[in-house]
Design an enzyme around this catalytic site. Structure first.
Site, short mmCIF file in Angstrom:
data_model
loop_
_atom_site.label_atom_id
_atom_site.label_comp_id
_atom_site.label_asym_id
_atom_site.label_seq_id
_atom_site.Cartn_x
_atom_site.Cartn_y
_atom_site.Cartn_z
N CYS A 167 1.06 -1.12 -0.16
CA CYS A 167 0.12 -0.19 -0.31
C CYS A 167 0.70 1.46 -0.08
O CYS A 167 1.85 0.96 -0.82
CB CYS A 167 -1.03 0.43 1.01
N GLY A 168 0.42 2.17 0.54
CA GLY A 168 1.46 3.94 0.82
C GLY A 168 2.59 3.18 1.70
O GLY A 168 3.40 3.50 1.46
#
Length: 283
Positions: A241-242
């Site tokens: 993800c981030g």
């Protein structure tokens, strides 16, 4: 409503029924994006589930790394948990103030440390409050508890391993970010990062795994989401993800589907997007 499983996901009713169990430990693992305007510690101090301890994701991390909230060294995890009165023999339930957002990260972290009696509260604090269940603003009474940790190295991947998986196609790399970020159509919220995604990765935005009330979808609906994204559930998976927080929601969903061959890319896009020598795909 999802079937209660003290190793993955439990309902608010399950937690209410077990709240007086002396071997239960409840953790508020709320964490929000920097631009959210929310202060998780202040919210915990104002109101939390009775007996809950606050788990600070940014503090209980590897401060030797320049990357955000990387998994902590074993010794740090053990000492922080002992100070919080969490140890061997405890059933842990983790929740957050968004419904189901950051709690899965702490669920994954416990499993990384070899502690499997841990579940996420389905729907989190918003569902608990909406049902009129008890809350308090009191600090918990903490007593030391010894904790034995056995790190499960197969549950986390580094950038070299992810780069190899991207080329060899022997893992499904699943990205939990929003479609516009995955496709590289918008700038990343973290300054200095390129836009796009890891080549050969699939996009399963974490929100697509959840119902409107922040609870996790049924097993049949979860399978449909992965199928629609082109994910082969028969292959081992690496989630991303981030910064390694919402990726864990995918790990939780995979575990709910009986898939235990999954790992999390801890550096996620905060690392991959930083290095020009790593290829980036768009679209």
């Amino acid at each position: 409503m999802s079937t209660d499983d003290p190793k993955t996901l439990v309902s608010t009713q399950w937690l209410a029924d077990h709240l007086q169990n002396p071997d239960l430990r409840v953790l508020d693992a709320s964490w929000y994006m920097p631009d959210s305007g929310r202060n998780p510690r202040a919210e915990y101090d104002a109101a939390h589930i009775p007996g809950a301890r606050f788990f600070d994701i940014d503090d209980i991390s590897d401060h030797r790394s320049d990357l955000p909230h990387m998994a902590p060294p074993v010794e740090k995890f053990m000492s922080r948990m002992r100070a919080m009165g969490v140890g061997d023999g405890h059933q842990v339930v983790v929740y957050d103030g968004a419904g189901l957002f950051s709690a899965a990260r702490v669920w994954w972290m416990f499993r990384l440390m070899g502690k499997f009696d841990v579940a996420v509260l389905d729907g989190g604090f918003p569902k608990w409050q909406a049902e009129g269940r008890p809350i308090e603003d009191l600090p918990p009474v903490v007593r030391d508890r010894h904790m034995t940790v056995q790190r499960q190295n197969q549950m986390v991947k580094d950038v070299t391993q992810v780069a190899a998986a991207s080329k060899l196609l022997d893992y499904e790399i699943i990205d939990a970010r929003a479609p516009a970020r995955f496709k590289g159509e918008v700038e990343e919220p973290r300054p200095g990062l390129r836009s796009g995604h890891i080549p050969n990765s699939k996009n399963v935005p974490f929100g697509t795994l959840l119902n409107k009330d922040g609870t996790m979808k049924s097993e049949a609906d979860l399978r449909a989401v992965f199928d629609a994204a082109g994910v082969d559930l028969g292959k081992p998976a690496i989630t991303s993800c981030g910064s390694g927080v919402t990726a864990a929601i995918i790990n939780l969903a995979l575990e709910r589907l009986g898939r235990d061959n999954h790992a999390l890319y801890d550096g996620s896009w905060s690392e991959w997007g930083m290095y020009d020598d790593l290829k980036v795909a768009k679209g």
